[in-house]
Design a protein around this motif. Structure first.
Motif, PDB file in Angstrom:
ATOM      1  N   HIS A 329      -9.962  28.971   4.264  1.00  0.00           N
ATOM      2  CA  HIS A 329      -8.958  29.968   4.644  1.00  0.00           C
ATOM      3  C   HIS A 329      -9.072  30.358   6.116  1.00  0.00           C
ATOM      4  CE1 HIS A 329      -6.822  34.037   3.743  1.00  0.00           C
ATOM      5  NE2 HIS A 329      -5.974  33.134   4.151  1.00  0.00           N
ATOM      6  N   GLU A 330     -10.277  30.476   6.615  1.00  0.00           N
ATOM      7  CA  GLU A 330     -10.455  30.868   8.014  1.00  0.00           C
ATOM      8  C   GLU A 330      -9.828  29.846   8.954  1.00  0.00           C
ATOM      9  OE1 GLU A 330     -14.009  32.217  11.133  1.00  0.00           O
ATOM     10  OE2 GLU A 330     -14.497  31.584   9.095  1.00  0.00           O
ATOM     11  N   SER A 331     -10.052  28.562   8.673  1.00  0.00           N
ATOM     12  CA  SER A 331      -9.460  27.513   9.504  1.00  0.00           C
ATOM     13  C   SER A 331      -7.943  27.525   9.397  1.00  0.00           C
ATOM     14  CB  SER A 331      -9.990  26.139   9.081  1.00  0.00           C
ATOM     15  OG  SER A 331     -11.386  26.064   9.264  1.00  0.00           O
ATOM     16  N   PHE A 332      -7.445  27.755   8.181  1.00  0.00           N
ATOM     17  CA  PHE A 332      -6.003  27.801   7.935  1.00  0.00           C
ATOM     18  C   PHE A 332      -5.337  28.884   8.780  1.00  0.00           C
ATOM     19  CE2 PHE A 332      -2.361  29.483   5.577  1.00  0.00           C
ATOM     20  CZ  PHE A 332      -1.647  28.333   5.262  1.00  0.00           C
ATOM     21  N   MET A 333      -5.884  30.091   8.748  1.00  0.00           N
ATOM     22  CA  MET A 333      -5.281  31.189   9.493  1.00  0.00           C
ATOM     23  C   MET A 333      -5.454  31.010  11.005  1.00  0.00           C
ATOM     24  SD  MET A 333      -3.809  32.732   7.153  1.00  0.00           S
ATOM     25  CE  MET A 333      -3.120  34.080   8.113  1.00  0.00           C
ATOM     26  N   GLY A 334      -6.576  30.413  11.403  1.00  0.00           N
ATOM     27  CA  GLY A 334      -6.780  30.144  12.819  1.00  0.00           C
ATOM     28  C   GLY A 334      -5.724  29.203  13.365  1.00  0.00           C
ATOM     29  N   LEU A 335      -5.388  28.181  12.583  1.00  0.00           N
ATOM     30  CA  LEU A 335      -4.342  27.247  12.992  1.00  0.00           C
ATOM     31  C   LEU A 335      -2.995  27.939  13.094  1.00  0.00           C
ATOM     32  CD1 LEU A 335      -5.266  24.158  10.778  1.00  0.00           C
ATOM     33  CD2 LEU A 335      -5.296  24.227  13.277  1.00  0.00           C
ATOM     34  N   PHE A 336      -2.702  28.817  12.137  1.00  0.00           N
ATOM     35  CA  PHE A 336      -1.402  29.481  12.102  1.00  0.00           C
ATOM     36  C   PHE A 336      -1.200  30.388  13.307  1.00  0.00           C
ATOM     37  CE2 PHE A 336       1.334  33.063  10.702  1.00  0.00           C
ATOM     38  CZ  PHE A 336       2.506  32.355  10.495  1.00  0.00           C
ATOM     39  N   PHE A 337      -2.189  31.225  13.595  1.00  0.00           N
ATOM     40  CA  PHE A 337      -2.018  32.216  14.655  1.00  0.00           C
ATOM     41  C   PHE A 337      -2.228  31.651  16.057  1.00  0.00           C
ATOM     42  CE2 PHE A 337      -2.599  35.330  11.180  1.00  0.00           C
ATOM     43  CZ  PHE A 337      -1.516  36.143  11.456  1.00  0.00           C
ATOM     44  N   SER A 338      -2.678  30.404  16.155  1.00  0.00           N
ATOM     45  CA  SER A 338      -2.929  29.822  17.474  1.00  0.00           C
ATOM     46  C   SER A 338      -1.724  29.061  18.011  1.00  0.00           C
ATOM     47  CB  SER A 338      -4.133  28.875  17.418  1.00  0.00           C
ATOM     48  OG  SER A 338      -3.856  27.772  16.562  1.00  0.00           O
ATOM     49  N   ALA A 339      -0.624  29.044  17.264  1.00  0.00           N
ATOM     50  CA  ALA A 339       0.581  28.340  17.706  1.00  0.00           C
ATOM     51  C   ALA A 339       1.768  29.293  17.672  1.00  0.00           C
ATOM     52  CB  ALA A 339       0.850  27.127  16.821  1.00  0.00           C
ATOM     53  N   LYS A 340       2.811  28.957  18.426  1.00  0.00           N
ATOM     54  CA  LYS A 340       4.001  29.799  18.384  1.00  0.00           C
ATOM     55  C   LYS A 340       4.738  29.577  17.068  1.00  0.00           C
ATOM     56  CE  LYS A 340       7.144  26.580  20.783  1.00  0.00           C
ATOM     57  NZ  LYS A 340       8.055  26.408  21.922  1.00  0.00           N
ATOM     58  N   LEU A 341       5.526  30.588  16.660  1.00  0.00           N
ATOM     59  CA  LEU A 341       6.357  30.442  15.471  1.00  0.00           C
ATOM     60  C   LEU A 341       7.451  29.424  15.760  1.00  0.00           C
ATOM     61  CD1 LEU A 341       6.882  34.104  14.184  1.00  0.00           C
ATOM     62  CD2 LEU A 341       5.359  32.366  13.273  1.00  0.00           C
ATOM     63  N   GLU A 342       7.532  28.399  14.928  1.00  0.00           N
ATOM     64  CA  GLU A 342       8.518  27.342  15.167  1.00  0.00           C
ATOM     65  C   GLU A 342       8.894  26.700  13.842  1.00  0.00           C
ATOM     66  OE1 GLU A 342       9.320  23.895  18.501  1.00  0.00           O
ATOM     67  OE2 GLU A 342       7.260  24.336  17.914  1.00  0.00           O
ATOM     68  N   SER A 343       9.942  27.252  13.228  1.00  0.00           N
ATOM     69  CA  SER A 343      10.480  26.731  11.974  1.00  0.00           C
ATOM     70  C   SER A 343       9.365  26.590  10.949  1.00  0.00           C
ATOM     71  CB  SER A 343      11.211  25.405  12.218  1.00  0.00           C
ATOM     72  OG  SER A 343      12.220  25.573  13.196  1.00  0.00           O
ATOM     73  N   LYS A 344       9.271  25.410  10.302  1.00  0.00           N
ATOM     74  CA  LYS A 344       8.218  25.177   9.313  1.00  0.00           C
ATOM     75  C   LYS A 344       7.215  24.145   9.827  1.00  0.00           C
ATOM     76  CE  LYS A 344       9.240  24.929   4.930  1.00  0.00           C
ATOM     77  NZ  LYS A 344       8.485  26.059   4.356  1.00  0.00           N
ATOM     78  N   SER A 345       7.041  24.111  11.151  1.00  0.00           N
ATOM     79  CA  SER A 345       6.168  23.105  11.752  1.00  0.00           C
ATOM     80  C   SER A 345       4.729  23.248  11.274  1.00  0.00           C
ATOM     81  CB  SER A 345       6.222  23.190  13.282  1.00  0.00           C
ATOM     82  OG  SER A 345       5.823  24.482  13.725  1.00  0.00           O
ATOM     83  N   PHE A 346       4.298  24.495  11.011  1.00  0.00           N
ATOM     84  CA  PHE A 346       2.922  24.691  10.568  1.00  0.00           C
ATOM     85  C   PHE A 346       2.690  24.049   9.208  1.00  0.00           C
ATOM     86  CE2 PHE A 346      -0.149  27.284   8.126  1.00  0.00           C
ATOM     87  CZ  PHE A 346      -1.284  26.972   8.857  1.00  0.00           C
ATOM     88  N   LEU A 347       3.599  24.261   8.275  1.00  0.00           N
ATOM     89  CA  LEU A 347       3.455  23.671   6.941  1.00  0.00           C
ATOM     90  C   LEU A 347       3.493  22.146   7.023  1.00  0.00           C
ATOM     91  CD1 LEU A 347       3.068  24.621   4.022  1.00  0.00           C
ATOM     92  CD2 LEU A 347       5.535  24.414   3.721  1.00  0.00           C
ATOM     93  N   GLN A 348       4.300  21.618   7.941  1.00  0.00           N
ATOM     94  CA  GLN A 348       4.346  20.168   8.112  1.00  0.00           C
ATOM     95  C   GLN A 348       2.981  19.617   8.520  1.00  0.00           C
ATOM     96  OE1 GLN A 348       6.874  18.027   7.427  1.00  0.00           O
ATOM     97  NE2 GLN A 348       7.970  19.812   6.610  1.00  0.00           N
ATOM     98  N   ARG A 349       2.250  20.377   9.326  1.00  0.00           N
ATOM     99  CA  ARG A 349       0.916  19.926   9.752  1.00  0.00           C
ATOM    100  C   ARG A 349      -0.088  19.926   8.609  1.00  0.00           C
ATOM    101  NH1 ARG A 349       1.930  23.427  14.109  1.00  0.00           N
ATOM    102  NH2 ARG A 349       0.155  24.764  13.606  1.00  0.00           N
ATOM    103  N   MET A 350       0.222  20.663   7.546  1.00  0.00           N
ATOM    104  CA  MET A 350      -0.671  20.706   6.389  1.00  0.00           C
ATOM    105  C   MET A 350      -0.392  19.575   5.398  1.00  0.00           C
ATOM    106  SD  MET A 350      -3.009  23.059   6.404  1.00  0.00           S
ATOM    107  CE  MET A 350      -3.389  23.181   4.641  1.00  0.00           C
ATOM    108  N   LYS A 351       0.675  18.836   5.603  1.00  0.00           N
ATOM    109  CA  LYS A 351       1.025  17.773   4.653  1.00  0.00           C
ATOM    110  C   LYS A 351       0.106  16.567   4.807  1.00  0.00           C
ATOM    111  CE  LYS A 351       5.794  18.435   3.225  1.00  0.00           C
ATOM    112  NZ  LYS A 351       7.114  17.783   3.094  1.00  0.00           N
ATOM    113  N   LEU A 352      -0.167  15.918   3.688  1.00  0.00           N
ATOM    114  CA  LEU A 352      -0.946  14.676   3.712  1.00  0.00           C
ATOM    115  C   LEU A 352      -0.033  13.504   4.058  1.00  0.00           C
ATOM    116  CD1 LEU A 352      -3.138  15.220   0.529  1.00  0.00           C
ATOM    117  CD2 LEU A 352      -3.943  15.118   2.894  1.00  0.00           C
TER     118      LEU A 352
END
Length: 352
Positions: A329-352
């Motif tokens: 969870h810590e890594s997950f939230m770190g990734l989220f808050f370290s980038a600008k809000l941009e559509s669903k790009s964050f969830l795309q980075r979590m895809k396999l």
């Protein structure tokens, strides 16, 4: 975590209440070209009755409607949620009171370098990115030992006690919703709750969107999906602005029902359910004449949880393949808050 930026509220106040000229970093002329659905979003977005969910005689039908809303919309309005009126009205008054304080008073609670909490803005990661037309106050609220009272305003006088009562009441509603959602997914009610050992984490973001004379060229909150399990949004005043993106690319305006919470599925819940429930892109537009205020309560798993598709939905289901990575969870939230809000790009980075 986020670079400091000027207060939009103070900038607007300095020009007499409505900004006559919008600074270039806030201008987004492409917004005017976006397709916005005609009609009222509340006519289409499902409304779920919380008391019907809890009542033995009506829970089955209402749970089915909740399940469909999470699959098809990722959003719903929650009515009859049981949070007392005095708690709701106290929270509204507290938020209006805080943003009505003098600028120097609010600055006492400003974010510090490397901090997510406090008064300011989030997701500003470069000196040249476009900015949102908003100020915010972001606080960790539950469990109580996660609170950093350095950032909790002591003005208005009742602000702290009001936020304490509100956050507790809203978290209770969110926890019960997550239990019902677990059952709707064919899981034991405690499966998601077990990822929230110790009660999970709740943060509250209070938003102030000043009026703007060029409202069709700015954005109050950039298009994004939320990186949590479940968000419960309270509209503070009667100025609307939330819009939800549909599959055809159009934006649907949301007009909250009287007394309702607007609830949406977050990225973590989409990942937990391996895509069965949808976290949907949304944004906030601003009004040309009046400010808009809202309170968003975000509910996330325990800091010790792992974020990935639930084993009970993947490993125990023949033929189902995990669609998302598993991270702490810590890594997950770190990734989220370290980038600008941009559509669903964050969830795309979590895809396999």
């Amino acid at each position: 975590m986020s670079l400091p930026v000027p207060s939009v509220q103070a900038m607007v106040a300095a020009t007499g209440g409505v900004a006559a000229r919008v600074p270039p970093r806030y201008l987004r002329p492409e917004v005017a070209a976006d397709a916005v659905a005609a009609g009222d979003g509340e006519a289409a977005m499902p409304a779920i009755d919380f008391q019907r969910l809890l009542h033995p005689e009506t829970s089955r039908d209402e749970s089915t409607r909740l399940h469909e809303a999470c699959q098809e919309w990722g959003f719903f309005q929650l009515i009859n949620h049981g949070v007392p009126d005095d708690v709701i009205e106290g929270m509204k008054a507290g938020v209006e009171g805080f943003f009505g304080l003098p600028a120097e008073t609010k600055k006492r609670f400003a974010q510090e370098p490397g901090q997510l909490e406090g008064y300011g803005q989030l997701f500003v990661v470069s000196e040249d990115q476009k900015l949102d037309w908003a100020d915010l106050l972001h606080l960790y609220t539950q469990p109580p030992h996660h609170r950093n009272m350095r950032f909790w305003p002591d003005k208005p006088d009742t602000f702290r006690s009001t936020l304490d009562a509100y956050s507790s009441a809203v978290k209770s509603v969110a926890d019960r919703l997550l239990g019902i959602m677990s059952k709707n997914l064919g899981l034991r009610p405690e499966v998601i709750a077990n990822r929230c050992v110790g009660g999970g984490i709740q943060s509250v973001r209070m938003n102030y969107y000043p009026p703007c004379s060029e409202a069709d060229k700015v954005v109050g909150l950039s298009p994004h999906s939320d990186a949590d399990l479940l968000t419960l949004l309270l509209q503070v005043n009667e100025v609307h602005g939330l819009q939800v993106k549909r599959d055809d690319g159009s934006w649907v305006p949301v007009r909250p029902l009287d007394g309702a919470f607007v609830v949406n599925v977050g990225d973590v819940l989409q990942i937990f359910t391996n895509g069965r429930y949808r976290s949907v892109e949304h944004r906030v537009v601003v009004n040309a004449e009046r400010e808009r205020l809202s309170v968003a309560a975000f509910h996330s798993p325990s800091v010790h949880a792992t974020i990935g598709p639930l084993r009970e939905l993947v490993a125990d289901q023949e033929g189902e393949v995990a669609m998302y990575k598993t991270v702490d969870h810590e890594s997950f939230m770190g990734l989220f808050f370290s980038a600008k809000l941009e559509s669903k790009s964050f969830l795309q980075r979590m895809k396999l």
